[in-house]
Design a protein around this motif. Structure first.
Motif, PDB file in Angstrom:
ATOM      1  N   PRO A 184      -6.117 -52.790 -27.798  1.00  0.00           N
ATOM      2  CA  PRO A 184      -6.068 -52.225 -26.418  1.00  0.00           C
ATOM      3  C   PRO A 184      -6.013 -50.575 -26.506  1.00  0.00           C
ATOM      4  O   PRO A 184      -5.474 -49.853 -27.155  1.00  0.00           O
ATOM      5  CB  PRO A 184      -4.808 -52.594 -25.904  1.00  0.00           C
ATOM      6  N   ASN A 185      -6.666 -50.010 -25.551  1.00  0.00           N
ATOM      7  CA  ASN A 185      -6.769 -48.682 -25.631  1.00  0.00           C
ATOM      8  C   ASN A 185      -6.022 -48.257 -24.117  1.00  0.00           C
ATOM      9  O   ASN A 185      -6.065 -47.006 -23.528  1.00  0.00           O
ATOM     10  CB  ASN A 185      -8.216 -48.021 -25.443  1.00  0.00           C
ATOM     11  N   ASP A 186      -5.245 -48.766 -23.532  1.00  0.00           N
ATOM     12  CA  ASP A 186      -4.284 -48.656 -22.433  1.00  0.00           C
ATOM     13  C   ASP A 186      -3.044 -49.414 -22.390  1.00  0.00           C
ATOM     14  O   ASP A 186      -3.042 -50.423 -23.079  1.00  0.00           O
ATOM     15  CB  ASP A 186      -5.074 -48.384 -21.037  1.00  0.00           C
ATOM     16  N   PHE A 187      -2.127 -48.860 -21.599  1.00  0.00           N
ATOM     17  CA  PHE A 187      -0.661 -49.690 -21.620  1.00  0.00           C
ATOM     18  C   PHE A 187      -0.773 -51.025 -20.760  1.00  0.00           C
ATOM     19  O   PHE A 187      -0.050 -51.929 -21.178  1.00  0.00           O
ATOM     20  CB  PHE A 187       0.431 -48.567 -21.154  1.00  0.00           C
ATOM     21  N   TYR A 188      -1.660 -51.288 -19.962  1.00  0.00           N
ATOM     22  CA  TYR A 188      -1.797 -52.483 -19.378  1.00  0.00           C
ATOM     23  C   TYR A 188      -2.428 -53.532 -20.608  1.00  0.00           C
ATOM     24  O   TYR A 188      -1.712 -54.552 -20.627  1.00  0.00           O
ATOM     25  CB  TYR A 188      -2.933 -52.240 -18.232  1.00  0.00           C
ATOM     26  N   GLY A 189      -3.247 -53.180 -21.144  1.00  0.00           N
ATOM     27  CA  GLY A 189      -3.751 -54.155 -22.270  1.00  0.00           C
ATOM     28  C   GLY A 189      -2.652 -54.378 -23.392  1.00  0.00           C
ATOM     29  O   GLY A 189      -2.314 -55.328 -23.833  1.00  0.00           O
ATOM     30  N   ASP A 190      -2.109 -53.105 -23.678  1.00  0.00           N
ATOM     31  CA  ASP A 190      -1.013 -53.260 -24.714  1.00  0.00           C
ATOM     32  C   ASP A 190       0.066 -54.103 -24.396  1.00  0.00           C
ATOM     33  O   ASP A 190       0.711 -54.798 -25.108  1.00  0.00           O
ATOM     34  CB  ASP A 190      -0.454 -51.845 -25.142  1.00  0.00           C
ATOM     35  N   SER A 191       0.344 -54.009 -23.090  1.00  0.00           N
ATOM     36  CA  SER A 191       1.760 -54.637 -22.621  1.00  0.00           C
ATOM     37  C   SER A 191       1.241 -56.126 -22.663  1.00  0.00           C
ATOM     38  O   SER A 191       2.057 -57.176 -23.032  1.00  0.00           O
ATOM     39  CB  SER A 191       2.072 -54.276 -21.200  1.00  0.00           C
ATOM     40  N   LYS A 192      -0.004 -56.665 -22.270  1.00  0.00           N
ATOM     41  CA  LYS A 192      -0.400 -58.200 -22.408  1.00  0.00           C
ATOM     42  C   LYS A 192      -0.507 -58.575 -24.127  1.00  0.00           C
ATOM     43  O   LYS A 192       0.038 -59.751 -24.298  1.00  0.00           O
ATOM     44  CB  LYS A 192      -1.754 -58.123 -21.741  1.00  0.00           C
ATOM     45  N   LYS A 231       3.217 -42.634 -15.941  1.00  0.00           N
ATOM     46  CA  LYS A 231       4.806 -42.724 -15.628  1.00  0.00           C
ATOM     47  C   LYS A 231       5.156 -44.137 -15.212  1.00  0.00           C
ATOM     48  O   LYS A 231       6.322 -44.587 -15.230  1.00  0.00           O
ATOM     49  CB  LYS A 231       5.216 -41.858 -14.364  1.00  0.00           C
ATOM     50  N   MET A 232       3.962 -44.793 -14.723  1.00  0.00           N
ATOM     51  CA  MET A 232       4.306 -46.525 -14.509  1.00  0.00           C
ATOM     52  C   MET A 232       4.369 -47.532 -15.877  1.00  0.00           C
ATOM     53  O   MET A 232       4.737 -48.579 -15.631  1.00  0.00           O
ATOM     54  CB  MET A 232       3.311 -46.810 -13.757  1.00  0.00           C
ATOM     55  N   ALA A 233       4.117 -46.659 -17.155  1.00  0.00           N
ATOM     56  CA  ALA A 233       4.062 -47.440 -18.377  1.00  0.00           C
ATOM     57  C   ALA A 233       5.174 -48.448 -18.410  1.00  0.00           C
ATOM     58  O   ALA A 233       5.059 -49.450 -18.789  1.00  0.00           O
ATOM     59  CB  ALA A 233       3.709 -46.811 -19.383  1.00  0.00           C
TER      60      ALA A 233
END
Length: 291
Positions: free
Chosen positions: A121-129, A65-67
């Protein structure tokens, strides 16, 4: 004389880079600005040559939910500040991205990032970067250079990350698996020197900063056990527990999986690795691994 604005006040990297640059006051004027509540818009960007953008949400295994918040801060805010900087005549924008744009370790399968490895990226942290990087590239021009930094794990005096926790573990555990690995890490002074060189040389492109030496989890534990006069039995006898635990605990994978850059992609025509690895460990103090 380079005038530098660091966007992201009081961050671990921002504070250390500021101190490092100010060691040569004849070369740099450095100021910082907070990015909360659009405080950055009150800064006079027109007087700066360089913006070093370090503000962002860190990788803390957040809930899905923090994405939206991650994309808002790591991607949207980054691009908005870069557009503002370009509009006001800033010549160079340096972005603190992350090695995580390749992927986050979720198994014990090792990886070595080379010049041919593509971000995935395999998570939204990496994808956001990564999405922030893509947005910044679209803004680049002959008068607005963009440097993308993809550092591995950063550590140093005052850092509260995984390395101090590993040091703490070395003071508490009587036994540790002999599961050797290769990990890319970078001391914050080495990172700061790379930033200094990128600014002075007015560079653009993608950078993969790391220490000259790879780290080994087993040897790090051995080092801190010795430092704190603790006896730790390191044995292959419990290695099967590492393998079994990796299926249930993400922290096991982060601790024992190989994860490194090929040293070739971290080598440039200037020197930035000013602190040797073993010497740099003296800056790290054991910290209890708390949530």
């Amino acid at each position: 004389m380079k005038r530098v604005l660091i966007t992201g006040a009081n961050s671990f990297v921002g504070v250390n880079v500021e101190k490092w640059l100010l060691q040569t006051p004849d070369e740099f004027i450095v100021e910082t600005v907070d990015t909360m509540n659009e405080a950055w818009k009150k800064a006079d960007f027109a007087k700066y040559d360089v913006v070093f953008h370090v503000a962002g949400i860190a990788h803390v295994d957040p809930k899905p939910k923090m994405a939206p918040l991650y994309y808002k801060v790591n991607r949207d805010l980054t691009i908005e500040i870069a557009k503002w900087a370009k509009k006001h005549g800033v010549k160079q924008f340096i972005f603190m991205s992350s090695k995580i744009v390749y992927h986050a370790s979720k198994s014990l399968k090792g990886d070595v990032i080379t010049e041919n490895t593509k971000p995935h990226p395999n998570d939204f942290y990496g994808d956001s970067k990564l999405q922030a990087e893509n947005g910044l590239r679209k803004l680049e021009s002959s008068s607005f250079k963009v440097a993308l930094l993809r550092p591995c794990m950063i550590y140093g005096l005052g850092n509260k990350g995984n390395l101090p926790r590993l040091a703490w573990l070395a003071t508490k555990t009587p036994i540790f698996p002999a599961w050797h690995n290769k990990r890319s890490m970078i001391h914050v002074y080495n990172l700061a020197e790379l930033v200094r060189q990128v600014i002075l040389r007015e560079l653009s492109g993608i950078f993969h900063p790391q220490n000259k030496e790879y780290a080994d989890t087993v040897e790090i534990v051995r080092y801190f056990a010795k430092k704190y006069n603790k006896k730790v039995w390191i044995t292959v006898g419990i290695n099967p527990l590492v393998w079994l635990g990796s299926f249930f605990l993400k922290s096991i994978c982060k601790m024992f999986a190989d994860s490194c850059y090929d040293q070739k992609i971290s080598t440039y025509d200037f020197e930035y690795q000013v602190v040797k690895f073993e010497e740099s460990l003296k800056d790290v103090e054991a910290r209890k691994n708390m949530k």
